[in-house]
Design an enzyme around this catalytic site. Structure first.
Site, PDB file in Angstrom:
ATOM      1  CD  GLU A 118      -2.520   1.232   2.743  1.00 19.44           C
ATOM      2  OE1 GLU A 118      -2.805   2.335   3.257  1.00 19.44           O
ATOM      3  OE2 GLU A 118      -2.853   0.143   3.243  1.00 19.44           O
ATOM      4  CD  GLU A 123      -3.649   7.727   5.476  1.00 21.13           C
ATOM      5  OE1 GLU A 123      -4.555   6.966   5.848  1.00 21.13           O
ATOM      6  OE2 GLU A 123      -2.480   7.342   5.247  1.00 21.13           O
TER       7      GLU A 123
END
Length: 302
Positions: A118, A123
Site C-alpha cells: 500500500e 493522507e
C-alpha cells in the site's frame, strides 16, 4: 537511461473530467478501516450531488446535509486499471479540509493486503495541515532517513504493518513539514497544487508543489530527476518489486475509524463533541468543505 533517471513519454492512463468517473469502480462494502461511513454507488452519488463533473474539474465530496446514525454518506473510488510502477501526477484545485472527524486519502493498493503493498500519497485526519505519506507491507521492508533538501521527516522506518515497537498498522511513515501540503493549508494555495508519486524498482518518491511552483515538465514528458529532493522518499532496506504489485488507485473520504477515531482527544477535537461519531452524525454542515476537486490524474509508464 535507467528507470530512475529516464524521462516519461508514454501515458498508461489519463483521467480527465470528461472520463474520470468511468475509470473507477465505486466500492460499496463495509469500510475496511472501520470508519463511520456509508459508501454509495455511482448512481446514488450523482443523484445526491456527492459527485459531479463541473467541466474543467470533478467534484468528489460527502453528504453534508443529513443527520445519520449509520455512517455519513461518501464514496470510495478504486481504479479499474491496475498499475506496476510508473509516475502518477495529480492536479487538484482543492482537497478535503482540516475538519474534525475526517480521514481522506489518495493512495494505491494491491490485493491480499498487506502482501502486495500500500502506498499512501496524501493522507491526514482532523485538523492536520501537513501531509502524511506511508508504505504498508509484509515483513522485510524498511527505509532510510530523507535526502538532503527534503521537506519530509521520517516518523517510523519499518514498513511492516505488524512491526514491533510501532503503532499497529503504522508502517513506514514520512510527514511533509510544510503547512501547505494538506487540508486547509493546501486549499489556501492560489489554485491548489500538484502531487506526483514515482514508483520505480529502487524507490517510491512523493513530490508536492503549490500550482505556481510546479515544474513545467510535470504536464508533459516529465523528468523527475530534475525536480530536486522529494517531500517523501521511501528507499533503503527494501526490494520494491518484492513488496508492491498490481495496484489500484483509490480516492476516499471516511470518518472516525481506526486512525481518526483513536486520536480524537489528541487532536483537540473533543472541544466540538465528546466523541468522533457524535460529531460526524450530528453536525452535517461541518463537512461542507470535505471534498476533492480534481482537474486531472495522469499515469506515465516507465
Amino acid at each position: 537511461m535507467s528507470p530512475v533517471t529516464a524521462a516519461y513519454t508514454q501515458v498508461a492512463a489519463d483521467y480527465t473530467p470528461a472520463n474520470f468517473f468511468d475509470g473507477f469502480d465505486f466500492f460499496t462494502g463495509s469500510d475496511p478501516t472501520n470508519g463511520f461511513v456509508h459508501y454509495v454507488n455511482r448512481n446514488s452519488a450523482q443523484s445526491q450531488g456527492i459527485i459531479r463533473n463541473d467541466g474543467d474539474s470533478v467534484y468528489v465530496g460527502v453528504d453534508y446535509w443529513s443527520y445519520t446514525s449509520t455512517g455519513r454518506q461518501s464514496v470510495r473510488l478504486e481504479s479499474k486499471q491496475r498499475f506496476m510502477r510508473g509516475l502518477f501526477v495529480l492536479d487538484m484545485q482543492h482537497m478535503p479540509g482540516s475538519i474534525c472527524g475526517t480521514w481522506p486519502a489518495f493512495w494505491t493498493l494491491g490485493d491480499n493486503w498487506p502482501n502486495n503493498g500500500e502506498i499512501d500519497i496524501i493522507e491526514g485526519v482532523h485538523k492536520n495541515v501537513q501531509n502524511h505519506m506511508a508504505l504498508h507491507t509484509k515483513a522485510g521492508c524498511a527505509i532510510n532517513e530523507q535526502p538532503k533538501g527534503s521537506a519530509g521527516s521520517v516518523l517510523s522506518s519499518n514498513c511492516d504493518t505488524y512491526a514491533p515497537n510501532q503503532a499497529s498498522n503504522q508502517g513506514c511513515s514520512i510527514v511533509d513539514n510544510r503547512d501547505n501540503s494538506y487540508g486547509d493549508g493546501f486549499n489556501s494555495n492560489n489554485g491548489g497544487g500538484v502531487y506526483a508519486m514515482e514508483w520505480t524498482e529502487v524507490a517510491i518518491k512523493v513530490w508536492f508543489w503549490p500550482r505556481s511552483q510546479a515544474p513545467t515538465d510535470v504536464w508533459g514528458n516529465p523528468e523527475p530527476v530534475n525536480w530536486g529532493a522529494p517531500a517523501g522518499q521511501f528507499s533503503g532496506d527494501c526490494t520494491i518489486n518484492n513488496f508492491f504489485k498490481d495496484h489500484r488507485i483509490i480516492f476516499d473520504i471516511t470518518f472516525c475509524g481506526d486512525w481518526a477515531g483513536n486520536v480524537w482527544n489528541d487532536a483537540g477535537c473533543n472541544n466540538v463533541a465528546s466523541t468522533c461519531i457524535d460529531h460526524v452524525s450530528g453536525q452535517p454542515a461541518a463537512f461542507a468543505n470535505s471534498y476533492w476537486r480534481i482537474k486531472s490524474l495522469k499515469v506515465w509508464s516507465s
